[in-house]
Structures are given as C-alpha cells and as structure tokens.
Write a protein that holds these residues in place. Structure first.
Motif, PDB file in Angstrom:
ATOM      1  N   GLN A   1       9.571   0.356   9.652  1.00  0.00           N
ATOM      2  CA  GLN A   1      10.493  -0.167   8.641  1.00  0.00           C
ATOM      3  C   GLN A   1       9.793  -0.366   7.300  1.00  0.00           C
ATOM      4  O   GLN A   1      10.421  -0.242   6.237  1.00  0.00           O
ATOM      5  CB  GLN A   1      11.088  -1.485   9.129  1.00  0.00           C
ATOM      6  N   ALA A   2       8.489  -0.650   7.335  1.00  0.00           N
ATOM      7  CA  ALA A   2       7.732  -0.874   6.102  1.00  0.00           C
ATOM      8  C   ALA A   2       7.318   0.428   5.423  1.00  0.00           C
ATOM      9  O   ALA A   2       6.740   0.404   4.334  1.00  0.00           O
ATOM     10  CB  ALA A   2       6.492  -1.722   6.390  1.00  0.00           C
ATOM     11  N   GLY A   3       7.578   1.564   6.058  1.00  0.00           N
ATOM     12  CA  GLY A   3       7.297   2.853   5.436  1.00  0.00           C
ATOM     13  C   GLY A   3       6.024   3.531   5.879  1.00  0.00           C
ATOM     14  O   GLY A   3       5.611   4.531   5.269  1.00  0.00           O
ATOM     15  N   ALA A   4       5.375   3.035   6.919  1.00  0.00           N
ATOM     16  CA  ALA A   4       4.149   3.669   7.402  1.00  0.00           C
ATOM     17  C   ALA A   4       4.429   5.103   7.850  1.00  0.00           C
ATOM     18  O   ALA A   4       5.528   5.436   8.297  1.00  0.00           O
ATOM     19  CB  ALA A   4       3.553   2.866   8.548  1.00  0.00           C
ATOM     20  N   HIS A   5       3.386   5.939   7.733  1.00  0.00           N
ATOM     21  CA  HIS A   5       3.507   7.341   8.139  1.00  0.00           C
ATOM     22  C   HIS A   5       2.969   7.584   9.554  1.00  0.00           C
ATOM     23  O   HIS A   5       3.165   8.663  10.112  1.00  0.00           O
ATOM     24  CB  HIS A   5       2.733   8.234   7.173  1.00  0.00           C
ATOM     25  N   GLY A   6       2.257   6.618  10.098  1.00  0.00           N
ATOM     26  CA  GLY A   6       1.681   6.758  11.425  1.00  0.00           C
ATOM     27  C   GLY A   6       1.217   5.413  11.926  1.00  0.00           C
ATOM     28  O   GLY A   6       1.189   4.424  11.194  1.00  0.00           O
ATOM     29  N   LEU A   7       0.832   5.376  13.209  1.00  0.00           N
ATOM     30  CA  LEU A   7       0.409   4.148  13.857  1.00  0.00           C
ATOM     31  C   LEU A   7      -0.971   4.330  14.478  1.00  0.00           C
ATOM     32  O   LEU A   7      -1.264   5.377  15.068  1.00  0.00           O
ATOM     33  CB  LEU A   7       1.388   3.755  14.966  1.00  0.00           C
TER      34      LEU A   7
ATOM     35  N   VAL B   1       0.835  -1.205   0.000  1.00  0.00           N
ATOM     36  CA  VAL B   1       0.000   0.000   0.000  1.00  0.00           C
ATOM     37  C   VAL B   1       0.871   1.257   0.000  1.00  0.00           C
ATOM     38  O   VAL B   1       0.583   2.227  -0.720  1.00  0.00           O
ATOM     39  CB  VAL B   1      -0.974  -0.022   1.195  1.00  0.00           C
ATOM     40  N   VAL B   2       1.936   1.250   0.788  1.00  0.00           N
ATOM     41  CA  VAL B   2       2.839   2.409   0.800  1.00  0.00           C
ATOM     42  C   VAL B   2       3.451   2.610  -0.578  1.00  0.00           C
ATOM     43  O   VAL B   2       3.549   3.748  -1.082  1.00  0.00           O
ATOM     44  CB  VAL B   2       3.939   2.222   1.868  1.00  0.00           C
ATOM     45  N   ASP B   3       3.845   1.528  -1.216  1.00  0.00           N
ATOM     46  CA  ASP B   3       4.443   1.632  -2.551  1.00  0.00           C
ATOM     47  C   ASP B   3       3.442   2.180  -3.563  1.00  0.00           C
ATOM     48  O   ASP B   3       3.799   2.947  -4.460  1.00  0.00           O
ATOM     49  CB  ASP B   3       4.950   0.263  -2.997  1.00  0.00           C
ATOM     50  N   GLU B   4       2.170   1.813  -3.392  1.00  0.00           N
ATOM     51  CA  GLU B   4       1.145   2.213  -4.361  1.00  0.00           C
ATOM     52  C   GLU B   4       0.694   3.656  -4.178  1.00  0.00           C
ATOM     53  O   GLU B   4       0.536   4.389  -5.162  1.00  0.00           O
ATOM     54  CB  GLU B   4      -0.057   1.273  -4.253  1.00  0.00           C
ATOM     55  N   VAL B   5       0.452   4.086  -2.945  1.00  0.00           N
ATOM     56  CA  VAL B   5      -0.158   5.404  -2.738  1.00  0.00           C
ATOM     57  C   VAL B   5       0.609   6.291  -1.763  1.00  0.00           C
ATOM     58  O   VAL B   5       0.176   7.411  -1.490  1.00  0.00           O
ATOM     59  CB  VAL B   5      -1.628   5.263  -2.249  1.00  0.00           C
TER      60      VAL B   5
ATOM     61  N   ASP C   1       3.036   8.113  -1.948  1.00  0.00           N
ATOM     62  CA  ASP C   1       3.523   9.400  -2.445  1.00  0.00           C
ATOM     63  C   ASP C   1       2.430  10.453  -2.487  1.00  0.00           C
ATOM     64  O   ASP C   1       2.712  11.639  -2.702  1.00  0.00           O
ATOM     65  CB  ASP C   1       4.123   9.236  -3.839  1.00  0.00           C
ATOM     66  N   ARG C   2       1.169  10.053  -2.279  1.00  0.00           N
ATOM     67  CA  ARG C   2       0.066  11.013  -2.356  1.00  0.00           C
ATOM     68  C   ARG C   2      -0.970  10.857  -1.253  1.00  0.00           C
ATOM     69  O   ARG C   2      -2.001  11.545  -1.258  1.00  0.00           O
ATOM     70  CB  ARG C   2      -0.617  10.921  -3.721  1.00  0.00           C
ATOM     71  N   ALA C   3      -0.728   9.973  -0.320  1.00  0.00           N
ATOM     72  CA  ALA C   3      -1.598   9.824   0.843  1.00  0.00           C
ATOM     73  C   ALA C   3      -0.780   9.245   1.980  1.00  0.00           C
ATOM     74  O   ALA C   3       0.236   8.583   1.765  1.00  0.00           O
ATOM     75  CB  ALA C   3      -2.790   8.910   0.519  1.00  0.00           C
ATOM     76  N   LYS C   4      -1.231   9.489   3.204  1.00  0.00           N
ATOM     77  CA  LYS C   4      -0.580   8.894   4.365  1.00  0.00           C
ATOM     78  C   LYS C   4      -1.095   7.455   4.539  1.00  0.00           C
ATOM     79  O   LYS C   4      -2.250   7.156   4.234  1.00  0.00           O
ATOM     80  CB  LYS C   4      -0.878   9.708   5.625  1.00  0.00           C
ATOM     81  N   VAL C   5      -0.231   6.606   5.030  1.00  0.00           N
ATOM     82  CA  VAL C   5      -0.614   5.226   5.335  1.00  0.00           C
ATOM     83  C   VAL C   5      -0.359   4.998   6.819  1.00  0.00           C
ATOM     84  O   VAL C   5       0.777   5.142   7.298  1.00  0.00           O
ATOM     85  CB  VAL C   5       0.180   4.214   4.490  1.00  0.00           C
ATOM     86  N   ILE C   6      -1.419   4.668   7.526  1.00  0.00           N
ATOM     87  CA  ILE C   6      -1.368   4.448   8.975  1.00  0.00           C
ATOM     88  C   ILE C   6      -1.481   2.958   9.230  1.00  0.00           C
ATOM     89  O   ILE C   6      -2.385   2.297   8.705  1.00  0.00           O
ATOM     90  CB  ILE C   6      -2.504   5.200   9.683  1.00  0.00           C
ATOM     91  N   ALA C   7      -0.584   2.438  10.036  1.00  0.00           N
ATOM     92  CA  ALA C   7      -0.556   1.007  10.313  1.00  0.00           C
ATOM     93  C   ALA C   7      -1.237   0.703  11.638  1.00  0.00           C
ATOM     94  O   ALA C   7      -0.880   1.278  12.676  1.00  0.00           O
ATOM     95  CB  ALA C   7       0.889   0.513  10.363  1.00  0.00           C
TER      96      ALA C   7
END
Length: 293
Positions: A99-105, A68-72, A74-80
C-alpha cells in the motif's frame, strides 16, 4: 541468464533519526536521493537490518517507505523489509508495504524460534501467496539461528513471486547449487562476498558499505561482466578494506558515523545499539579516505 528483478547494486539504507530520536524523514529523502543519483544504486532496501527495523514501529516503517518511494521511486526500486519471527505480522507488513508503494519485499528467515525447514518453507510461501510483490529471501543464519537449506531454497523458488536471495550465508558452493537449479537472482548480502558470488552466478550486491562504495562497486561488477577479471579483482582488492571495515562493529553504527563525517545528519542509533566510539569512527573514516571516498 538470470533476470535482474532489482538491478545489480542495492543498498540496505540506514534510518536517520532526529535529535529527539524520532525518524528524520527529510534526511531519509536526501540520503535516498544521494544513494540513487550519486552512488548509482538500482534499488534501496528500507526497514532492513541496517535500517534498525527491530526498533521502528509499523507506523514509522510505513511513513519511511512512503517518503523514500516518493523521493526516488521513479528512478529506483524500493524494497521493503517486512520479515519478522511472526508469520501473521510479516503478512501484515507485506500488505502495508504494498500500500505504501514498495516495489518488492525482503523477507528474512524467522529468528529466535528456529523453525525447522518445512516450517520455513511454509512461512515464505504463505507470505508469497498473500502479496502481489516480488520477494527477496534474506538468508542470514548467523543472525536468525537457522539457515535456509539448499533443498528448501530450491523448493520455494518454484513460487512465481519468490525471485531473489540476499545471501549472507557465506557458503558460495551451496549458493552455486541453488543458482544452478533455479532462476533465483542471488545478491551478496555481505559486501566482501560480491566478487566470489559473481564468480558462481550471482548478480550483484545488497550492500552496507555501498552507502559510500556504491558507484565503485558498480564499476567492479561491470568490469567482471565485461570479462575484465583482472580489473574486477583489482577493484575488489582496493574496496575490500571498506567492505570488511564497515562491520568492525554493527554496520549501521559505522555507516551513520561515516555519513556524519561526510556532512549528512543520520543521527544516532536506537538502543540497544550505541553510536560508534570516536576510535571506531576515526578508523572507519580513515579507511574511507584511504580508498578515495
């Protein structure tokens, strides 16, 4: 004005499964792109309740986040979603998500063991101390058995990395008290609470029906913030049947049924959840149709 750490419209994304019950990462990519580019989500929550996180392995969680981080990303935050009923495991998942690139938890209240309030605070602060990522506290006592009480929420809000709340408590007066005394960004964790929560200082929604209503919900929020309360109420009333109808049974069951009816391939749910029945699916799809989705 409370800062917006993750924008205003967020969706708790389902986890697509293939016919053999493995995670369908390619479908997850396509769904994530749709939610960001068409439904206008500012952020996606991956591995949350709607993502059936109790049924996915740590390795699956990591791979899904990476996709998901790889797909979007660059234009949305990804919260794990990393919350569990074990503080040590939650910290491990927080490290993995970073480590997987999440922007938040997203850290849910520990469930089943029903820790007292001082233990809840210690849990959240331990996770916050052990990560560099901003944290959303997920307060959903009807699932976890324990609420994050007002005083506890105010206490943990002093931590720099605790920045937001996914509020599924359904008690807007208590939420308003925390909003008034902290800088926490409050997101409705129940779709139908989006307008009530906005009215007491909330900033947006972490939705389930927003798989379908994301763009329309953004319009509702923008109308309210622009001072057009009449338009916001009209939009809310039009959306309310879908906001509530998605929870006629477990939300992820009906989201997957609705997505399948719209040409996606989300697969079924992992046990103990089942696929929505034909009657449940027909009723939900009818609500989507009536609302113009």
């Amino acid at each position: 004005m409370t800062e917006l750490p993750f924008g205003r419209v967020l969706t708790a994304m389902v986890t697509p499964f293939a016919p053999d019950d493995s995670v369908n990462y390619e479908e997850a990519r396509q769904l994530a792109a749709y939610l960001v580019d068409v439904q206008r989500n500012d952020a996606l929550v991956v591995n949350g309740t709607t993502g059936e996180s109790p049924t996915t392995t740590d390795d699956e969680k990591r791979a899904l986040l990476e996709a998901v981080v790889d797909e979007v990303g660059d234009r949305a935050k990804v919260i794990a979603g990393v919350g569990t009923f074990d503080t040590r495991h939650t910290v491990e998942l927080a490290h993995q998500a970073q480590q997987a690139g999440a922007h938040g938890l997203l850290v849910v209240t520990p469930y089943y063991s029903r820790p007292p309030q001082d233990a809840l605070a210690a849990h959240f602060l331990t996770v916050a101390d052990d990560t560099d990522l901003p944290i959303v506290i997920y307060d959903i006592p009807h699932r976890t058995g324990v609420p994050v009480e007002t005083a506890t929420m105010i206490q943990i809000a002093a931590h720099d990395r605790i920045v937001a709340v996914k509020d599924a408590k359904g008690l807007p007066v208590q939420s308003a008290q925390v909003i008034a005394q902290t800088n926490l960004a409050y997101y409705a964790g129940d779709d139908g609470m989006v307008l009530p929560l906005l009215s007491v200082g909330g900033v947006g929604v972490v939705g389930t029906s927003t798989h379908f209503t994301g763009a329309a919900t953004r319009g509702l929020i923008e109308s309210y913030l622009a001072g057009d309360v009449e338009a916001a109420v009209a939009a809310y009333q039009a959306l309310l049947p879908v906001y509530t109808g998605v929870f006629a049974t477990q939300g992820c069951m009906l989201v997957k049924a609705g997505l399948a009816a719209r040409g996606f391939h989300p697969g079924g749910c992992r046990p103990p959840l089942l696929e929505a029945t034909e009657e449940q699916t027909a009723a939900f799809v009818a609500l989507l149709n009536q609302a113009g989705f």
